[in-house]
Write a protein that holds these residues in place. Structure first.
Motif, mmCIF file in Angstrom:
data_model
loop_
_atom_site.group_PDB
_atom_site.id
_atom_site.type_symbol
_atom_site.label_atom_id
_atom_site.label_comp_id
_atom_site.label_asym_id
_atom_site.label_seq_id
_atom_site.Cartn_x
_atom_site.Cartn_y
_atom_site.Cartn_z
ATOM 1 N N GLY A 59 0.787 -1.217 0.000
ATOM 2 C CA GLY A 59 0.000 0.000 0.000
ATOM 3 C C GLY A 59 0.824 1.274 0.000
ATOM 4 O O GLY A 59 0.261 2.367 -0.023
ATOM 5 N N LEU A 60 2.144 1.161 0.018
ATOM 6 C CA LEU A 60 2.988 2.356 0.029
ATOM 7 C C LEU A 60 3.750 2.487 -1.279
ATOM 8 O O LEU A 60 3.991 1.506 -1.973
ATOM 9 N N VAL A 61 4.103 3.706 -1.610
ATOM 10 C CA VAL A 61 4.913 4.013 -2.785
ATOM 11 C C VAL A 61 6.181 4.696 -2.295
ATOM 12 O O VAL A 61 6.262 5.124 -1.150
ATOM 13 N N ILE A 62 7.164 4.822 -3.175
ATOM 14 C CA ILE A 62 8.419 5.452 -2.791
ATOM 15 C C ILE A 62 8.414 6.903 -3.277
ATOM 16 O O ILE A 62 8.222 7.182 -4.450
ATOM 17 N N ASP A 63 8.620 7.804 -2.325
ATOM 18 C CA ASP A 63 8.648 9.241 -2.611
ATOM 19 C C ASP A 63 10.095 9.710 -2.646
ATOM 20 O O ASP A 63 10.892 9.356 -1.782
ATOM 21 N N HIS A 64 10.429 10.501 -3.661
ATOM 22 C CA HIS A 64 11.746 11.125 -3.749
ATOM 23 C C HIS A 64 11.694 12.429 -2.952
ATOM 24 O O HIS A 64 11.060 13.392 -3.381
ATOM 25 N N LEU A 65 12.337 12.474 -1.817
ATOM 26 C CA LEU A 65 12.330 13.681 -0.996
ATOM 27 C C LEU A 65 13.055 14.828 -1.700
ATOM 28 O O LEU A 65 12.746 15.998 -1.467
ATOM 29 N N CYS A 66 13.986 14.491 -2.582
ATOM 30 C CA CYS A 66 14.742 15.505 -3.329
ATOM 31 C C CYS A 66 13.998 15.969 -4.579
ATOM 32 O O CYS A 66 14.440 16.891 -5.259
#
Length: 146
Positions: A59-66
């Motif tokens: 249920g989660l995706v990967i977010d690019h904080l940059c």
């Protein structure tokens, strides 16, 4: 499956001045890197996250904080819900999701906000004003003397 894929993965990474790890391997048209693990082609940032942190929770995706799609630095990646990922972005949908007031300055709070059938937030005060204006126009049209 070949066991040398982590070394192959790291050979396609370059450290850039801003602290990001830039993917130098194959890149999809949308800007995300791609990498083959066994017979499966995966996005490079998800592979990087899993190498550093383990499996991505359901249920989660990967977010690019940059905010850089070609960055694979594990410190710049965070597993979040799709909703949080969108809100952090720069798209029109993200801008609308961050809005706290309507275009006329009325607060989007529990009392003044309703959710339209298409899922968008609407201002109750602005809607009431528009309905009153439309009602008056209809009355003017029907009450015209002959």
């Amino acid at each position: 499956m070949r066991s040398d894929w982590p070394d192959r993965f790291l050979s396609k990474v370059t450290r850039s001045a801003g602290g990001c790890w830039t993917w130098t391997g194959s890149v999809k048209p949308n800007g995300y890197g791609q990498f083959r693990v066994g017979r499966r082609v995966r996005t490079a940032h998800r592979v990087a996250y899993e190498l550093a942190h383990g499996e991505i929770p359901d249920g989660l995706v990967i977010d690019h904080l940059c905010r850089r799609r070609d960055c694979v630095r594990p410190d710049h990646l965070e597993a979040v819900t799709q909703r949080i990922n969108v809100r952090r972005g720069i798209s029109a949908a993200a801008h609308r999701a961050r809005q706290t007031h309507c275009c006329r300055g009325h607060a989007f709070d529990a009392a003044n906000t309703y959710i339209a059938p298409n899922g968008t937030r609407k201002c109750r005060r602005c809607r009431a004003t528009a309905q009153d204006r439309a009602r008056r126009r209809r009355q003017e049209v029907t009450c015209v003397p002959s």
